[in-house]
Design a protein around this motif. Structure first.
Motif, PDB file in Angstrom:
ATOM      1  N   GLU A 104       0.804  -1.220   0.000  1.00 54.29           N
ATOM      2  CA  GLU A 104       0.000   0.000   0.000  1.00 54.29           C
ATOM      3  C   GLU A 104       0.838   1.272   0.000  1.00 54.29           C
ATOM      4  OE1 GLU A 104      -3.098   0.153   2.915  1.00 54.29           O
ATOM      5  OE2 GLU A 104      -3.450  -2.004   2.839  1.00 54.29           O
ATOM      6  N   HIS A 105       1.956   1.257   0.709  1.00 56.84           N
ATOM      7  CA  HIS A 105       2.774   2.457   0.845  1.00 56.84           C
ATOM      8  C   HIS A 105       3.794   2.574  -0.282  1.00 56.84           C
ATOM      9  CE1 HIS A 105       1.786   2.436   5.420  1.00 56.84           C
ATOM     10  NE2 HIS A 105       0.775   2.851   4.681  1.00 56.84           N
ATOM     11  N   ASN A 109       1.337   5.873  -4.437  1.00 55.39           N
ATOM     12  CA  ASN A 109       0.188   6.003  -3.532  1.00 55.39           C
ATOM     13  C   ASN A 109       0.391   7.151  -2.542  1.00 55.39           C
ATOM     14  OD1 ASN A 109      -1.127   3.920  -4.768  1.00 55.39           O
ATOM     15  ND2 ASN A 109      -0.707   2.405  -3.180  1.00 55.39           N
ATOM     16  N   ILE A 110       1.592   7.239  -1.994  1.00 50.87           N
ATOM     17  CA  ILE A 110       1.878   8.317  -1.041  1.00 50.87           C
ATOM     18  C   ILE A 110       1.921   9.658  -1.768  1.00 50.87           C
ATOM     19  CG2 ILE A 110       3.472   9.175   0.710  1.00 50.87           C
ATOM     20  CD1 ILE A 110       1.986   6.508   1.335  1.00 50.87           C
ATOM     21  N   SER A 112       0.198  10.449  -4.328  1.00 51.15           N
ATOM     22  CA  SER A 112      -1.199  10.808  -4.604  1.00 51.15           C
ATOM     23  C   SER A 112      -1.852  11.434  -3.378  1.00 51.15           C
ATOM     24  CB  SER A 112      -1.982   9.563  -5.041  1.00 51.15           C
ATOM     25  OG  SER A 112      -1.458   9.026  -6.235  1.00 51.15           O
ATOM     26  N   GLU A 113      -1.568  10.879  -2.207  1.00 57.12           N
ATOM     27  CA  GLU A 113      -2.120  11.443  -0.968  1.00 57.12           C
ATOM     28  C   GLU A 113      -1.570  12.849  -0.732  1.00 57.12           C
ATOM     29  OE1 GLU A 113      -1.538   8.858   2.348  1.00 57.12           O
ATOM     30  OE2 GLU A 113      -2.353   7.100   1.327  1.00 57.12           O
ATOM     31  N   TRP A 114      -0.267  13.008  -0.949  1.00 53.61           N
ATOM     32  CA  TRP A 114       0.365  14.323  -0.788  1.00 53.61           C
ATOM     33  C   TRP A 114      -0.234  15.330  -1.770  1.00 53.61           C
ATOM     34  CZ3 TRP A 114       3.319  16.363  -4.911  1.00 53.61           C
ATOM     35  CH2 TRP A 114       3.926  17.599  -4.639  1.00 53.61           C
ATOM     36  N   LYS A 116      -3.179  15.465  -3.090  1.00 55.76           N
ATOM     37  CA  LYS A 116      -4.540  15.900  -2.728  1.00 55.76           C
ATOM     38  C   LYS A 116      -4.479  17.162  -1.873  1.00 55.76           C
ATOM     39  CE  LYS A 116      -6.684  11.298  -2.824  1.00 55.76           C
ATOM     40  NZ  LYS A 116      -7.262  10.204  -1.974  1.00 55.76           N
ATOM     41  N   LEU A 117      -3.487  17.235  -0.999  1.00 53.10           N
ATOM     42  CA  LEU A 117      -3.313  18.429  -0.170  1.00 53.10           C
ATOM     43  C   LEU A 117      -2.643  19.557  -0.951  1.00 53.10           C
ATOM     44  CD1 LEU A 117      -2.107  16.898   3.232  1.00 53.10           C
ATOM     45  CD2 LEU A 117      -4.357  17.848   2.708  1.00 53.10           C
ATOM     46  N   TYR A 184       5.991  14.489   3.711  1.00 49.38           N
ATOM     47  CA  TYR A 184       4.610  14.110   4.024  1.00 49.38           C
ATOM     48  C   TYR A 184       4.574  12.709   4.630  1.00 49.38           C
ATOM     49  CZ  TYR A 184      -0.174  12.504   3.229  1.00 49.38           C
ATOM     50  OH  TYR A 184      -1.433  11.958   3.405  1.00 49.38           O
ATOM     51  N   ALA A 188       3.213  11.651   8.287  1.00 54.18           N
ATOM     52  CA  ALA A 188       2.093  10.711   8.366  1.00 54.18           C
ATOM     53  C   ALA A 188       2.474   9.442   9.116  1.00 54.18           C
ATOM     54  CB  ALA A 188       1.602  10.361   6.960  1.00 54.18           C
TER      55      ALA A 188
END
Length: 413
Positions: A104-105, A109-110, A112-114, A116-117, A184, A188
């Protein structure tokens, strides 16, 4: 309540019947088979936790999917961990996290999460540029790599070919973006430290280049060039609109009719279109209103004030003004963003208040404490400054060169 039936065999386990209540069959060394009223049979091991000193239970799996021999093997491995002072439950949780980190990590993927912000903090155009740069240069190699396995040498090797091509500004941006993503991940709790800190130090530094801009004294020449250029009226209006409003290329080219408050003579640019994500109000001068009247027959029925030629439902490209300046012979001398520099230099030379000029340019005060207390946008004071600037442009146009059609205006000396 435990139920022991002498020597335990696989046959006895298979033949164990459910009862009204749950019961367990003890195999030995803490290994038990739970038999539920619904007939489900599951393995668990019981032990004293070396971490808490209390009795603990750990599920191993269901029977017969997990066979008798496999269950005994797992139980034996857990006893070995206990002998070393390791809690099997803690070990299992760590292994689960490690597996999660691998599946997952991943970097993409990370990232993409970063992102979004990040995209909530910058303009849409800049956000698109960030993601494209990662797709082009980073993801093809590192997308599926667990972020915990990314190292500085790995990234340096990836960026060296870009450096060899001389794209040093690209290296600088990618280093910054990679650092933000890794930072990030640290914040996290996904990784313990950022291995890419100061990675840009191993690459050549790009030469700092200022936006190309002409001097204020060359403004009349520019206005004449705009008037004589073989360009569409939309582009001509865009150039003068950007010059009068002192806005950035993307802010000007993406201007919408519904952003105009003509009753109060203000153009309100929403925060999501501004570089610093802060709403910006531009006082509309008579000259700006004249430009709107000129462009209105072309786009007044559309969403965008300066529509694209290819698709009028979309705004013209933010590089339209730059392309026009190059065709006008200003390549290497002036870029559209540099027109802001002409305004800044002129207004500062005229002695206007520094804070008011900076607000005209939509600059954010770098002094965070001062910025927190200074909430005003000096709208009425800026209206006077912007009117002076528009009149100055009009004078520099020698009367017949501006799209507003003003005539017989003297030059500023």
């Amino acid at each position: 309540m435990a139920k022991t039936t002498g020597r335990i065999t696989d046959t006895k386990l298979k033949n164990a019947k459910p009862q009204e209540g749950e019961y367990t069959i003890s195999v030995g060394d803490g290994l038990q088979l739970r038999v539920l009223p619904n007939g489900t049979k599951s393995w668990r091991t019981t032990y004293t936790s070396p971490e808490t000193g209390k009795r603990a239970k750990l599920s191993l799996g269901t029977y017969p999917a997990l066979s008798f021999s496999k269950a005994k093997q797992l139980n034996f491995e857990h006893r070995q961990l206990l002998a070393e002072g390791i809690d099997p439950r803690t070990k299992k949780a760590q292994e689960k996290e490690q597996q999660k980190a691998l599946t997952e990590h991943t970097f993409i993927n990370i990232a993409s999460e970063w992102f979004k912000l990040k995209k909530t903090q910058v303009t849409q155009n800049y956000a698109d540029d960030i993601w494209r740069s990662l797709e082009r240069n980073i993801f093809p190699t590192l997308a599926q790599t667990p972020i915990s396995q990314i190292t500085a040498p790995m990234v340096i090797e990836l960026l060296r070919p870009i450096e060899a091509k001389g794209s040093l500004e690209t290296i600088k941006r990618l280093s910054q973006r990679m650092n933000e993503i890794m930072g990030y991940a640290v914040n996290a709790g996904i990784i313990h430290a950022n291995p890419l800190t100061n990675i840009k130090a191993v690459f050549q530094r790009p030469e700092k280049k200022h936006m190309k801009a002409i001097t204020p004294q060359e403004l009349p020449e520019l206005m004449q060039a705009i008037a004589n250029a073989n360009i569409k009226k939309t582009t001509r209006c865009l150039l003068e609109w950007q010059l009068h409003t002192i806005t950035r290329p993307a802010e000007a080219s993406n201007a919408r009719w519904d952003e105009l408050d003509l009753e109060n003579e203000v153009w309100v640019i929403p925060a999501e279109r501004m570089k610093k994500r802060k709403e910006h109000r531009v006082p509309l001068t008579p000259q700006m209103l004249d430009i709107l009247e000129v462009i209105k027959p072309i786009s007044g029925h559309r969403e965008f004030i300066f529509p694209s030629d290819k698709d009028p439902k979309k705004p013209c490209n933010s590089q339209t003004a730059n392309a026009a300046l190059k065709r006008m012979g200003y390549g290497g001398r002036l870029v559209s963003h540099g027109m802001r520099s002409i305004a800044s230099t002129t207004l500062n030379e005229q002695g206007f208040d520094y804070d008011v000029i900076e607000t005209c340019l939509a600059h954010v005060d770098k002094n965070q404490v001062r910025s927190a207390y200074n909430r005003t946008d000096y709208l009425e004071r800026r209206r006077k400054v912007m009117c002076w600037w528009s009149e100055h442009i009009e004078k520099a146009s020698r009367g017949s060169y501006s799209v507003t059609g003003t005539v017989n205006i003297k030059l500023v000396v």
